[in-house]
Design an enzyme around this catalytic site. Structure first.
Site, mmCIF file in Angstrom:
data_model
loop_
_atom_site.group_PDB
_atom_site.id
_atom_site.type_symbol
_atom_site.label_atom_id
_atom_site.label_comp_id
_atom_site.label_asym_id
_atom_site.label_seq_id
_atom_site.Cartn_x
_atom_site.Cartn_y
_atom_site.Cartn_z
ATOM 1 N N HIS A 114 0.814 -1.282 0.070
ATOM 2 C CA HIS A 114 -0.156 0.083 -0.121
ATOM 3 C C HIS A 114 0.840 1.407 0.106
ATOM 4 O O HIS A 114 0.602 2.290 -0.793
ATOM 5 C CB HIS A 114 -0.965 0.234 1.227
ATOM 6 N N HIS A 167 0.746 -4.059 8.882
ATOM 7 C CA HIS A 167 1.937 -3.959 8.938
ATOM 8 C C HIS A 167 2.899 -3.735 10.287
ATOM 9 O O HIS A 167 2.256 -2.748 11.119
ATOM 10 C CB HIS A 167 2.537 -3.092 7.873
HETATM 11 O O1 LIG Z 1 1.672 -5.048 1.441
HETATM 12 P P1 LIG Z 1 0.341 -4.644 1.606
HETATM 13 O O2 LIG Z 1 0.364 -3.093 1.928
HETATM 14 O O3 LIG Z 1 -0.576 -5.548 2.526
HETATM 15 O O4 LIG Z 1 -0.328 -4.726 0.400
HETATM 16 C C1 LIG Z 1 -0.266 -5.530 -0.832
HETATM 17 C C2 LIG Z 1 -1.598 -6.068 -1.131
HETATM 18 O O5 LIG Z 1 -2.619 -5.723 -0.790
HETATM 19 C C3 LIG Z 1 -3.981 -6.240 -1.379
HETATM 20 O O6 LIG Z 1 -5.101 -5.698 -0.462
HETATM 21 C C4 LIG Z 1 -3.790 -6.326 -2.851
HETATM 22 O O7 LIG Z 1 -5.244 -7.073 -3.076
HETATM 23 C C5 LIG Z 1 -2.746 -6.944 -3.268
HETATM 24 O O8 LIG Z 1 -3.009 -6.935 -4.685
HETATM 25 C C6 LIG Z 1 -1.450 -6.279 -2.865
HETATM 26 O O9 LIG Z 1 -0.410 -7.012 -3.195
#
Ligand SMILES: O=P(O)(O)OC[C@H]1O[C@@H](O)[C@H](O)[C@@H](O)[C@@H]1O
Length: 192
Positions: A114, A167
């Site tokens: 994100h 995270h």
């Molecule tokens: O690493 P983060 O912030 O959790 O986000 C990554 C993933 O978030 C998800 O919500 C998406 O569907 C994926 O495509 C993406 O790879």
């Protein structure tokens, strides 16, 4: 790494306790920062307003998401919501944290997709927008506004990812830096 993770969990707990009133805003920020939103929401709007920038948004979204996945394969990275239980470190005094429907991302967490995709994609929009503001108004203050909004938005996205336990803080920071670095590299490649 364990120490960084423990600190991250306490930070998330403190964040949930102090920012409870901002919960809905943070959940929206997390959805807006989703890499899917870059393709499904941001690209069509920007393409309608300015074709070249729209196409750049699509390219940067696709490439930064791909680089993020490769980095995740290499770095892996635990996610707080599963690490709290798996580490077995909190059985005596579990942190007072809660999960949300969007918490349970199933893949590795490092770096934050994100944060990385948002930092990369929004820069493609913000940078020419600031130049346009400068050319039209000649005011440094007005041309700084897109950058200010960029920083505020990324701040909300980053905080939201920690808030929902998707995270650890260092993963968000790594995502933001990687997103910025991605734009740097991309503009160097494009200018050669
Ligand atoms: O690493 P983060 O912030 O959790 O986000 C990554 C993933 O978030 C998800 O919500 C998406 O569907 C994926 O495509 C993406 O790879």
């Amino acid at each position: 790494m364990e120490g960084i993770h423990v600190q991250g969990v306490w930070m998330a707990e403190a964040l949930q306790q102090s920012c409870g009133d901002w919960r809905d805003l943070l959940l929206v920020a997390s959805h807006l920062g989703d890499p899917k939103a870059a393709v499904l929401l941001i690209f069509p709007v920007v393409f309608y307003l300015h074709r070249r920038t729209g196409i750049a948004v699509l390219w940067v979204a696709a490439l930064s998401e791909w680089v993020n996945l490769v980095l995740k394969w290499i770095l892996f990275g635990e996610r707080p919501y599963w690490w709290i239980g798996e580490s077995g470190l909190f059985s005596g005094s579990p942190p007072q944290v809660q999960q949300f429907p969007s918490t349970c991302e199933t893949g590795p967490g490092s770096p934050s997709g994100h944060a990385m995709v948002s930092a990369a994609v929004w820069w493609v929009i913000v940078s020419p927008l600031a130049s346009l503001c400068c050319a039209r108004t000649g005011s440094k203050l007005i041309s700084a506004l897109p950058y200010l909004l960029y920083v505020m938005f990324l701040g909300c996205v980053g905080i939201s990812r920690i808030f929902i336990l998707a995270h650890f803080p260092h993963q968000v920071l790594a995502g933001l830096l990687a997103g910025q670095k991605f734009d740097d590299t991309e503009s160097k490649i494009c200018s050669t």
